[in-house]
Design an enzyme around this catalytic site. Structure first.
Site, PDB file in Angstrom:
ATOM      1  N   THR A 417       4.681  -1.524  -2.304  1.00 58.89           N
ATOM      2  CA  THR A 417       3.584  -2.342  -2.830  1.00 58.89           C
ATOM      3  C   THR A 417       2.781  -3.016  -1.724  1.00 58.89           C
ATOM      4  O   THR A 417       3.142  -2.987  -0.552  1.00 58.89           O
ATOM      5  CB  THR A 417       4.140  -3.405  -3.797  1.00 58.89           C
ATOM      6  OG1 THR A 417       5.225  -4.102  -3.159  1.00 58.89           O
ATOM      7  CG2 THR A 417       4.655  -2.765  -5.069  1.00 58.89           C
ATOM      8  N   ASP A 418       1.676  -3.675  -2.142  1.00 57.99           N
ATOM      9  CA  ASP A 418       0.751  -4.311  -1.201  1.00 57.99           C
ATOM     10  C   ASP A 418       0.962  -5.823  -1.145  1.00 57.99           C
ATOM     11  O   ASP A 418       0.019  -6.575  -0.921  1.00 57.99           O
ATOM     12  CB  ASP A 418      -0.701  -4.019  -1.615  1.00 57.99           C
ATOM     13  CG  ASP A 418      -0.929  -2.545  -1.837  1.00 57.99           C
ATOM     14  OD1 ASP A 418      -0.572  -1.763  -0.952  1.00 57.99           O
ATOM     15  OD2 ASP A 418      -1.446  -2.172  -2.902  1.00 57.99           O
ATOM     16  N   SER A 443       0.183 -11.473   0.076  1.00 59.87           N
ATOM     17  CA  SER A 443      -0.712 -10.426  -0.416  1.00 59.87           C
ATOM     18  C   SER A 443      -1.297  -9.721   0.788  1.00 59.87           C
ATOM     19  O   SER A 443      -1.919 -10.360   1.644  1.00 59.87           O
ATOM     20  CB  SER A 443      -1.828 -11.019  -1.274  1.00 59.87           C
ATOM     21  OG  SER A 443      -2.795 -10.022  -1.559  1.00 59.87           O
ATOM     22  N   ARG A 444      -1.087  -8.411   0.881  1.00 61.54           N
ATOM     23  CA  ARG A 444      -1.558  -7.679   2.064  1.00 61.54           C
ATOM     24  C   ARG A 444      -3.037  -7.333   1.975  1.00 61.54           C
ATOM     25  O   ARG A 444      -3.583  -6.747   2.893  1.00 61.54           O
ATOM     26  CB  ARG A 444      -0.700  -6.428   2.264  1.00 61.54           C
ATOM     27  CG  ARG A 444       0.749  -6.767   2.554  1.00 61.54           C
ATOM     28  CD  ARG A 444       1.584  -5.582   2.991  1.00 61.54           C
ATOM     29  NE  ARG A 444       2.965  -5.993   3.159  1.00 61.54           N
ATOM     30  CZ  ARG A 444       3.917  -5.858   2.248  1.00 61.54           C
ATOM     31  NH1 ARG A 444       3.630  -5.304   1.088  1.00 61.54           N
ATOM     32  NH2 ARG A 444       5.142  -6.264   2.463  1.00 61.54           N
ATOM     33  N   VAL A 445      -3.666  -7.665   0.849  1.00 61.30           N
ATOM     34  CA  VAL A 445      -5.114  -7.493   0.737  1.00 61.30           C
ATOM     35  C   VAL A 445      -5.809  -8.794   1.124  1.00 61.30           C
ATOM     36  O   VAL A 445      -6.824  -8.816   1.807  1.00 61.30           O
ATOM     37  CB  VAL A 445      -5.497  -7.061  -0.695  1.00 61.30           C
ATOM     38  CG1 VAL A 445      -7.012  -7.056  -0.869  1.00 61.30           C
ATOM     39  CG2 VAL A 445      -4.934  -5.682  -0.990  1.00 61.30           C
TER      40      VAL A 445
END
Length: 581
Positions: A417-418, A443-445
């Site tokens: 997951t991101d 959160s990698r975004v």
């Protein structure tokens, strides 16, 4: 069979064939098998009436009443009604032009059956993932291929399947009917309605397993998928097309976060798909009631594979839900899909694998359990404009044991997951809801999925909370604190209290922005801890009455000007002072 070797065929019929009929059968079989010599043996079977079955190896030419009806039913099932308004006329035309085909049904026999698994032999050309049909009408999917037998997971009751009963190849892969008519309905993993509201007219059929969109077919994740939860939208923003894991122990509010996110999509043109895996039927009934009362079932589909369903049904449920989501995504719409939860999905797959006698690995899971979830979650994407620009955002849920995020399934899904939202039991029991651990969540975004208004208003929130947590630990060892430290502690406690949010009450963007700007300006510094939420709610009502243009501007444009920020700071300070007095 070696070249030139004589084939032996069997004719099952009530009466013996005449010499002329026998010659025609032999000629037909020899021609079908490349000119090989064939012998034919008649087997008396009065139950076939005027029909007959011609068996040669694993192939059966079924000319009985049941065989002809099966062909007729398949023709009806294959009629595509999606592109016509005259369904009855189309069906009549197909029936009028239908002709019985001389075809070979490749068949096998059941060796053993039990626990939702059947082992069959004789299906020499069957493929992995292919659907097979048993004599009693139950269907299954090929899940294991060996040299001379195949393992089948069953999509129905195995009580009617007996040893030596026939199984037929269908040549089809597992799929689910799809269409807009599924919105607002509760269906099982096979796409059949289970809510008692009647039949669903499908617009198409999608395979439950399909390749994930390639790099060229995707575009960056840069549009926010707002959850309505202040903690998440401010510090761990989720974008459309992202996969954000919700992870935590049992009963820490994981499902509540997903449900609040669904409720927050009202009026935002987002289709929600909730996949329940191994949940109690009562829990799903309560969820449906909750979503119906809130008006959220109008844009939601629930795919239910409850705890009472067999392991094969629980195994295919998330793939079926994803196929439904892909239908909407491919029409250019935004989709939110919740998998609740993938821990139970992995357990169902482990049960299947052990019953199929596959070698167990770490924690008894099979070696391909990582691929099980990666091929599922990779299908979530933000499609390119050439593909319609639709998106599918995934919120997989995983249950941990005593907060152990280093277990096999949690580490697998964290790596796929991101980002993850980690819910901590201690915070939950202390009354912090949602119980998000700011340190372990990520959160990698990140800011790419935030509106400009939220970016401006978030400021140093995460840093302030981190400092508060450090000071909170330090105060356990010291009672003599200086004034600045006490002030910092009170400020941090106020922020934590502000981030508490009642269940099923998502906040709009302007409510989040106003709350954050006011709090980070230290306007609530002198407010008693137990009054912070009440005063904040009153303040939001005050702004909606007195400054509606600011509220509507933030919601519609996603931006907040410096002038509006100053107005919010001054007005909120005056209001809070008046409330304290």
């Amino acid at each position: 069979m070696k070249d030139g070797e004589c084939l032996k065929a069997y004719l099952y019929a009530a009466e013996a064939p005449g010499n002329e009929q026998k010659e025609k059968f032999l000629e037909f079989l020899s021609k079908k098998n490349g000119g090989r010599p064939v012998t034919l043996e008649w087997v008396k079977d009065k139950s076939l009436g005027n029909g007959f079955k011609l068996c040669c190896g694993s192939e059966i030419y079924d000319w009985t009443t049941e065989g002809r009806l099966r062909q007729f039913k398949e023709m009806i099932d294959d009629i595509d009604v999606s592109e016509t308004n005259d369904v009855v006329g189309l069906v009549k035309e197909n029936i009028k032009n239908w002709k019985l085909k001389i075809r070979a049904d490749e068949t096998g026999k059941v060796i053993s059956v039990g626990d939702g698994i059947a082992v069959v032999s004789g299906l020499d050309r069957v493929k992995y993932g292919e659907i097979v049909a048993f004599e009693c009408g139950v269907k299954g999917m090929i899940q294991d291929l060996n040299y001379d037998e195949a393992g089948v997971i069953l999509f129905g009751d195995d009580n009617e399947i007996t040893e030596d009963s026939l199984v037929y190849r269908t040549g089809k892969t597992a799929g689910i009917p799809v269409g807009d008519a599924f919105i607002g309905r509760v269906v099982n993993a096979l796409g059949e309605p289970v809510d008692g509201k009647g039949e669903i007219i499908a617009e198409g059929y999608r395979a439950i397993e399909s390749p994930a969109p390639g790099i060229i077919d995707r575009q960056p994740v840069d549009k926010p998928m707002e959850t309505g939860l202040l903690t998440i939208d401010s510090m761990f923003p989720i974008g459309k097309g992202q996969r954000e894991l919700i992870i935590g122990d049992r009963q820490t509010g994981k499902t509540s976060i997903a449900v609040d996110t669904i409720l927050n999509q009202k009026g935002k043109n987002v289709i929600c798909v909730y996949v329940a895996i191994g949940q109690k039927a009562s829990s799903i009934a309560n969820l449906v009631q909750n979503l119906t009362v809130s008006g959220a079932m109008e844009y939601t589909v629930i795919v239910n594979a409850s705890a009472g369903e067999t392991a094969p049904i629980q195994f295919i449920a998330p793939y079926a839900g994803t196929a439904l989501g892909e239908y909407f995504m491919n029409t250019g719409r935004d989709v939110l899909i919740v998998y609740d939860d993938l821990s139970k999905h992995a357990i169902a797959y482990r049960a299947l694998s052990l019953l199929l006698e596959r070698s167990p690995g770490r924690e008894a899971y099979p070696g391909d359990v990582f691929y099980l979830h990666s091929r599922l979650l990779e299908r979530s994407a933000h499609l390119s404009d050439e593909r319609g620009g639709g998106s599918m955002t995934a919120l997989p849920i995983v249950e941990t044991q005593a907060g152990d995020v280093s277990a096999y399934i949690p580490t697998n899904i964290i790596s796929i997951t991101d980002g993850q939202i980690f819910l901590e039991s201690d915070l939950f029991f202390a009354g912090q809801r949602p119980a998000v651990n700011v340190g372990l969540s990520v959160s990698r975004v990140g800011g790419a999925a935030q509106t400009k208004a939220m970016k401006k208003s978030t400021g140093s929130l995460r840093l302030d909370l981190a400092q508060y947590r450090e000071m909170e630990v330090f105060t356990q060892f010291s009672s003599d604190l200086d004034e600045a430290t006490k002030k910092q502690l009170v400020y941090g406690q106020g922020l934590m209290r502000l981030l508490r949010q009642p269940k099923n009450h998502p906040m709009s963007q302007h409510q989040q922005v106003i709350s954050l700007i006011s709090a980070l300006n230290h306007n609530m510094q002198d407010v008693p801890i137990d009054r912070i939420n009440d005063i904040n709610n009153n303040m939001l009502e005050y702004f909606e009455d007195m400054y509606p243009e600011i509220c509507s501007s933030i919601d519609s444009s996603g931006t907040v000007t410096d002038e509006q920020i100053e107005t919010i700071k001054e007005a909120s300070k005056e209001f809070i002072v008046s409330q304290i007095k």
